[in-house]
Design a protein around this motif. Structure first.
Motif, PDB file in Angstrom:
ATOM      1  N   LEU A 108       0.861  -1.171   0.000  1.00  0.00           N
ATOM      2  CA  LEU A 108       0.000   0.000   0.000  1.00  0.00           C
ATOM      3  C   LEU A 108       0.903   1.229   0.000  1.00  0.00           C
ATOM      4  CD1 LEU A 108      -3.243   0.472   1.987  1.00  0.00           C
ATOM      5  CD2 LEU A 108      -1.530   2.243   2.186  1.00  0.00           C
ATOM      6  N   ILE A 109       0.671   2.116  -0.958  1.00  0.00           N
ATOM      7  CA  ILE A 109       1.543   3.295  -1.070  1.00  0.00           C
ATOM      8  C   ILE A 109       1.367   4.159   0.183  1.00  0.00           C
ATOM      9  CG2 ILE A 109       2.088   5.361  -2.421  1.00  0.00           C
ATOM     10  CD1 ILE A 109       0.955   3.878  -4.870  1.00  0.00           C
ATOM     11  N   ALA A 110       2.468   4.359   0.912  1.00  0.00           N
ATOM     12  CA  ALA A 110       2.389   5.080   2.182  1.00  0.00           C
ATOM     13  C   ALA A 110       2.460   6.584   1.977  1.00  0.00           C
ATOM     14  CB  ALA A 110       3.514   4.623   3.109  1.00  0.00           C
ATOM     15  N   ALA A 111       3.173   7.013   0.944  1.00  0.00           N
ATOM     16  CA  ALA A 111       3.286   8.448   0.695  1.00  0.00           C
ATOM     17  C   ALA A 111       3.659   8.679  -0.764  1.00  0.00           C
ATOM     18  CB  ALA A 111       4.342   9.071   1.610  1.00  0.00           C
ATOM     19  N   GLY A 112       3.200   9.821  -1.283  1.00  0.00           N
ATOM     20  CA  GLY A 112       3.600  10.235  -2.622  1.00  0.00           C
ATOM     21  C   GLY A 112       2.903   9.488  -3.749  1.00  0.00           C
ATOM     22  N   THR A 113       3.481   9.599  -4.948  1.00  0.00           N
ATOM     23  CA  THR A 113       2.907   8.954  -6.134  1.00  0.00           C
ATOM     24  C   THR A 113       4.009   8.213  -6.868  1.00  0.00           C
ATOM     25  OG1 THR A 113       3.341  10.895  -7.490  1.00  0.00           O
ATOM     26  CG2 THR A 113       1.166  10.760  -6.489  1.00  0.00           C
ATOM     27  N   VAL A 114       3.591   7.335  -7.780  1.00  0.00           N
ATOM     28  CA  VAL A 114       4.568   6.578  -8.563  1.00  0.00           C
ATOM     29  C   VAL A 114       4.053   6.411  -9.988  1.00  0.00           C
ATOM     30  CG1 VAL A 114       3.612   4.325  -7.874  1.00  0.00           C
ATOM     31  CG2 VAL A 114       6.026   4.490  -8.565  1.00  0.00           C
ATOM     32  N   LYS A 115       4.981   6.421 -10.945  1.00  0.00           N
ATOM     33  CA  LYS A 115       4.653   6.203 -12.356  1.00  0.00           C
ATOM     34  C   LYS A 115       5.668   5.223 -12.935  1.00  0.00           C
ATOM     35  CE  LYS A 115       5.219  10.422 -13.921  1.00  0.00           C
ATOM     36  NZ  LYS A 115       5.645  11.098 -12.678  1.00  0.00           N
ATOM     37  N   ASP A 132      11.241   7.758   8.430  1.00  0.00           N
ATOM     38  CA  ASP A 132      10.855   9.146   8.226  1.00  0.00           C
ATOM     39  C   ASP A 132      10.383   9.707   9.551  1.00  0.00           C
ATOM     40  OD1 ASP A 132      11.075   9.748   5.375  1.00  0.00           O
ATOM     41  OD2 ASP A 132       9.527   8.220   5.084  1.00  0.00           O
ATOM     42  N   ASP A 133      10.401  11.028   9.644  1.00  0.00           N
ATOM     43  CA  ASP A 133       9.852  11.690  10.811  1.00  0.00           C
ATOM     44  C   ASP A 133       8.324  11.573  10.798  1.00  0.00           C
ATOM     45  OD1 ASP A 133      11.905  13.490  12.356  1.00  0.00           O
ATOM     46  OD2 ASP A 133       9.865  14.196  12.820  1.00  0.00           O
ATOM     47  N   TYR A 134       7.722  11.397  11.969  1.00  0.00           N
ATOM     48  CA  TYR A 134       6.254  11.314  12.027  1.00  0.00           C
ATOM     49  C   TYR A 134       5.608  12.563  11.449  1.00  0.00           C
ATOM     50  CZ  TYR A 134       1.572  10.261  13.806  1.00  0.00           C
ATOM     51  OH  TYR A 134       0.239   9.990  13.903  1.00  0.00           O
ATOM     52  N   SER A 135       6.235  13.706  11.672  1.00  0.00           N
ATOM     53  CA  SER A 135       5.638  14.940  11.161  1.00  0.00           C
ATOM     54  C   SER A 135       5.697  14.982   9.625  1.00  0.00           C
ATOM     55  CB  SER A 135       6.322  16.165  11.768  1.00  0.00           C
ATOM     56  OG  SER A 135       7.717  16.035  11.670  1.00  0.00           O
ATOM     57  N   PHE A 136       6.534  14.153   9.017  1.00  0.00           N
ATOM     58  CA  PHE A 136       6.546  14.038   7.555  1.00  0.00           C
ATOM     59  C   PHE A 136       5.447  13.082   7.088  1.00  0.00           C
ATOM     60  CE2 PHE A 136       7.765  11.021   4.236  1.00  0.00           C
ATOM     61  CZ  PHE A 136       7.782  11.849   3.132  1.00  0.00           C
ATOM     62  N   SER A 137       5.312  11.943   7.755  1.00  0.00           N
ATOM     63  CA  SER A 137       4.314  10.965   7.319  1.00  0.00           C
ATOM     64  C   SER A 137       3.826  10.136   8.496  1.00  0.00           C
ATOM     65  CB  SER A 137       4.916  10.031   6.263  1.00  0.00           C
ATOM     66  OG  SER A 137       4.135   8.849   6.151  1.00  0.00           O
ATOM     67  N   ARG A 138       2.507  10.133   8.698  1.00  0.00           N
ATOM     68  CA  ARG A 138       1.952   9.309   9.762  1.00  0.00           C
ATOM     69  C   ARG A 138       2.177   7.833   9.452  1.00  0.00           C
ATOM     70  NH1 ARG A 138      -4.069  11.760  10.546  1.00  0.00           N
ATOM     71  NH2 ARG A 138      -4.123  11.100  12.706  1.00  0.00           N
ATOM     72  N   ARG A 139       2.246   7.477   8.160  1.00  0.00           N
ATOM     73  CA  ARG A 139       2.389   6.064   7.815  1.00  0.00           C
ATOM     74  C   ARG A 139       3.811   5.554   7.951  1.00  0.00           C
ATOM     75  NH1 ARG A 139      -1.304   6.470   3.293  1.00  0.00           N
ATOM     76  NH2 ARG A 139      -3.381   5.822   3.949  1.00  0.00           N
ATOM     77  N   THR A 140       4.799   6.338   7.504  1.00  0.00           N
ATOM     78  CA  THR A 140       6.164   5.809   7.582  1.00  0.00           C
ATOM     79  C   THR A 140       6.925   6.343   8.789  1.00  0.00           C
ATOM     80  OG1 THR A 140       6.928   7.541   6.084  1.00  0.00           O
ATOM     81  CG2 THR A 140       6.389   5.407   5.109  1.00  0.00           C
ATOM     82  N   GLY A 141       6.265   7.210   9.577  1.00  0.00           N
ATOM     83  CA  GLY A 141       6.913   7.731  10.783  1.00  0.00           C
ATOM     84  C   GLY A 141       6.353   7.120  12.044  1.00  0.00           C
ATOM     85  N   SER A 142       5.521   6.088  11.911  1.00  0.00           N
ATOM     86  CA  SER A 142       4.901   5.486  13.096  1.00  0.00           C
ATOM     87  C   SER A 142       5.379   4.048  13.256  1.00  0.00           C
ATOM     88  CB  SER A 142       3.379   5.508  12.937  1.00  0.00           C
ATOM     89  OG  SER A 142       2.998   4.841  11.757  1.00  0.00           O
TER      90      SER A 142
END
Ligand code: GDP
Ligand code: MG
Lengths: 447, 300
Positions: free
Chosen positions: A246-253, A388-398
């Motif tokens: 599941l994509i945690a942040a951003g986009t991909v092409k 990552d820092d939590y303040s950057f991403s709740r998904r990859t900072g937790s």
């Protein structure tokens, strides 16, 4: 506009949370006849003249009988404009645990106060927890406005005091809305009240229907924790090797250059696959399968990141923990850390400070973290992990802190110090060795 | 930008797929409970999508009360064959025949499913059991976790359930314990039907209106079958009905309905003033805490 809003309730016992949620469900006609019959019957059994709407949200037998709370309950309702998932934290909400759980996925929280009491310690504490967990928007429901004769001055005083507090926690003015309500009588919950002609803002439901939902930020750098490797090994898909997640942040092409962490190997995305066909692009929140140009060793637990803007890979971690277990945390504890799709062994090397929810300050060098306490700790991990820092991403900072012996969840972990008050001058979430807690905050001596 | 924000169904689908993949990544022997009913058919549909183009890496398990509708069993077997899946069937009748279970005086077999379910879990060493339960079904389920820990006796202890934070699921368990997993937790009945329409998912015919001989008992339209017949004073009538849930025929009622296709069903569900279980399930009406009690014993 997104058509789904995840929200959580917070507030002190007896402020009217259950009644407010019941009222919301009732007035949006989300309560079906047989459920309503049951509430009417139970209310009559208790000798009540009017149905007690709070019974709509009391789930378990032990809660009804003993008034104790097991945990968060989830409610679903919908209006023509939006669907709502409501994490309801009934009962004894002095337990931070409930609020932390509900807040971890909420896009908005409804915080209740009793108009007669105004902003109390509990309000400040819950607002701090909501800010810490990164809930982007707050509603302050000034409840029981009927009991202060629908007085504008009382409402304005409470609203002003709360705004000041929320601002100190990092909320901007337009992310916080105050609404005078009576959950019992229904004023300004779904219907605009004639009793508050001085109030020109939205009703609670209008606000919930129209508040902008922060989309998952599309301009954030791409993050993709690999859950599972899909290898059909069928004649038709002999060489298929896809990385599911599941994509945690951003986009991909297709064509994007990516890095696999922690190995650091590089490759290019050749295809974004789903059961409904290939995608030209995919974004945070979507479950997809990525195919890469190169045959590199990738397995569950790895993180695929955009090349050039990668998370730090480190085995030292500075983090904030909400401690959820009965048994206290002490320095030296050996635990498991589950971050994304990877679980690693870890040791708590230092308890740096504890957040004092009463004074909103931090206490240096506590000897332990007890149930429901929040504090900053240093962790050493058995292997390097991309963070990552939590303040950057709740998904990859937790992350979760797990008891290795019985498997229970001990704490909610947030990389870094997401609450400004907890920062204590730490520069980075990962430079554990450079973190020297200073005492510029309102510090009282540790125990 | 071409990436549209996911709509409600898109988010629910993505969440369910994420859950299936987490379990595949972390457990040794998962199994999907599959009865041929609409929730388990939806569950299977999502599992197929989660692992596409590879086959679903789990077997299926049906606890068969022997009180099923023929149409549903026929549908179940057809779906299993179509996707080349492996289905284990635990027949309540076998447990009754060898004395491990006793038929209840009221003839209802729904409560008898618990023992064959737990025995099968032990026998096959299943460590994760997917169920189609949804939180909107009932108040005790509103507190259910997506990963629900069960003791070695299959029991659900609300106090031992773990807080579920973000989308990080903790599936750790001791040997002999297992985890029930509910990927449809956040779906409502209407979401289920809307998704069935969107995806064109086939269901057993009995979910759509048809003529059937039924009799009225406790305010529900029941059909005759291996589970029993109309008693004295109960008269069989020909009615146009459909089923909103499908379970043991002895306690699953039909609703009068002329909703013959998916669009009509969605319109009916959206306008309904009764919950799906309240309308059709006698077993949930038994007491205020009926579902909670059965869950504690190890029911779904
Ligand atoms: N007068 C008045 N009483 C209220 C209002 N909202 C809740 N109450 C009462 O306050 C008490 C506590 O409410 P409850 O919903 O159980 O609070 P909770 O503990 O926050 O869930 C109950 O007796 C309610 O009837 C309100 O708006 N006005
Ligand atoms: Mg309450």
């Amino acid at each position: 506009m997104s058509d789904l809003l995840r929200l959580a309730t917070a507030g002190s016992v007896d402020d009217g949370k259950s009644t407010l949620v019941g009222r919301l469900l009732y007035d949006t006609k989300s309560v079906l006849a047989d459920t309503l019959d049951a509430v009417h019957r139970a209310s009559a059994d208790r000798g009540l003249a009017t149905p007690d709407l709070s019974l709509l949200v009391d789930g378990l037998r032990s809660e009804r009988e003993q008034g104790i709370t097991i945990d968060v309950a989830y409610r679903y309702f919908a209006t023509p404009k939006r669907s709502f998932v409501l994490a309801d934290t009934p009962g004894h909400v002095q337990y931070t645990r409930n609020t932390v759980t509900g807040a971890s996925t909420a896009q908005l929280a409804v915080l209740l106060v009793d108009a007669r009491k105004g902003v109390i310690e509990q309000t400040r504490r819950h607002a701090a927890v909501l800010a810490l967990l990164g809930v982007p928007r707050l509603v302050l429901a000034v409840n029981k406005i009927d009991l202060v004769d629908y007085d504008e001055v009382t409402f304005s005083r409470i609203a002003k005091e709360f705004t000041a507090h929320a601002t100190a926690l990092g909320y901007t003015e337009d992310s916080v809305v105050e609404i005078p309500v009576s959950a019992l009588a229904g004023d300004n919950v779904v219907e605009k009240s004639a009793n508050t002609p001085w109030y020109s803002g939205p009703t609670l439901l209008e606000h919930l229907e129209n508040v902008p939902v922060e989309p998952d930020p599309h301009d954030a750098p791409f993050r993709f924790p690999v859950q599972y490797v899909i290898r059909p090994r069928t004649a038709e898909h002999l060489d298929y090797r896809g990385y599911a997640g599941l994509i945690a942040a951003g986009t991909v092409k297709p064509g994007d250059e990516v890095v696999v962490l922690p190995s650091g190997r590089r490759s290019t995305v050749t295809k974004i696959d789903t059961a409904d066909g290939e995608l030209a692009e995919a974004a945070a929140g979507q479950s997809v399968t990525l195919l890469l140009a190169d045959e590199i060793d990738i397995s569950r637990g790895d993180l695929i990141s955009v090349a050039g803007n990668e998370p730090t890979v480190t085995d030292e971690l500075d983090a904030t923990l909400c401690w959820l277990a009965e048994k206290p945390l002490r320095a030296g504890a050996r635990v498991l850390v589950k971050h994304g799709t990877r679980t690693v062994q870890a040791m708590v090397t230092d308890l740096r400070d504890r957040f004092d929810e009463q004074t909103l300050s931090s206490v240096d060098g506590p000897s332990s973290l007890e149930l429901n306490e929040i504090g900053r700790v240093a962790l050493r991990l058995a292997e390097p992990v991309p963070l990552d820092d939590y303040s950057f991403s709740r998904r990859t900072g937790s992350f979760l802190v797990i008891d290795a012996s019985d498997g229970s969840t001990l704490a909610a972990g947030l990389v870094g110090a997401p609450l400004p008050l907890l920062e204590n001058g730490v520069e980075s979430c990962t430079g554990g060795s450079t973190a020297t807690p200073d005492d510029h905050a309102l510090v009282s001596p540790g125990p | 930008m071409t990436t549209a924000t996911l709509d409600t169904l898109g988010r629910l689908e993505s969440e369910a797929i994420h859950i299936f993949r987490e379990v595949a990544g972390e457990f040794d022997r998962p199994v999907i409970l599959f009865s041929g009913g609409k929730d388990s058919t939806l569950l299977l549909h999502l599992a197929i999508k989660a692992f596409y183009p590879a086959p679903v890496p789990f077997p299926l398990l049906h606890v068969d009360t022997g009180h099923n509708f023929d149409e549903v069993i026929e549908f179940r077997d057809r779906v299993v064959a179509q996707h080349g899946l492996r289905l284990e069937v635990a027949k309540v009748q076998d447990w009754i025949d060898d004395g491990r279970l006793e038929e209840r005086p009221d003839g209802t077999r729904n409560p008898l499913q618990t023992v064959p379910l737990l025995d099968s879990i032990t026998q096959h060493k299943f460590d994760a059991v997917f169920g189609g339960g949804r939180r909107d079904e009932e108040r005790a389920r509103a507190k259910e976790r997506i990963f629900s820990l069960r003791t070695a006796f299959g029991q659900w202890d609300p106090k031992r359930q773990r807080p579920e934070l973000w989308n990080l699921y903790n599936g750790r368990h001791r040997a002999g314990e297992h985890v029930r997993v509910f990927p449809l937790s956040n779906w409502t009945e209407l979401d289920v039907w809307n998704y069935i329409e969107r995806e064109g998912i086939e269901l057993p015919d009995i979910y759509y209106s048809h003529e059937r001989e039924v009799f009225l008992r406790d305010g529900m339209w029941l059909a005759e079958g291996p589970w029993g017949k109309a008693r004295d004073g109960e008269t069989l009538q020909r009615k146009v009905v459909r089923y909103r849930t499908v379970g043991d025929g002895s306690c699953t009622g039909a609703v009068e309905s002329d909703a013959a296709d998916i669009h009509a069903v969605i319109a009916e569900v959206a306008a309904s003033r009764l919950t799906e279980r309240g309308a059709t399930r006698a077993d949930d009406r038994l007491s205020e805490a009926a579902m909670e009690d059965r869950k504690r014993e190890g029911y779904f």
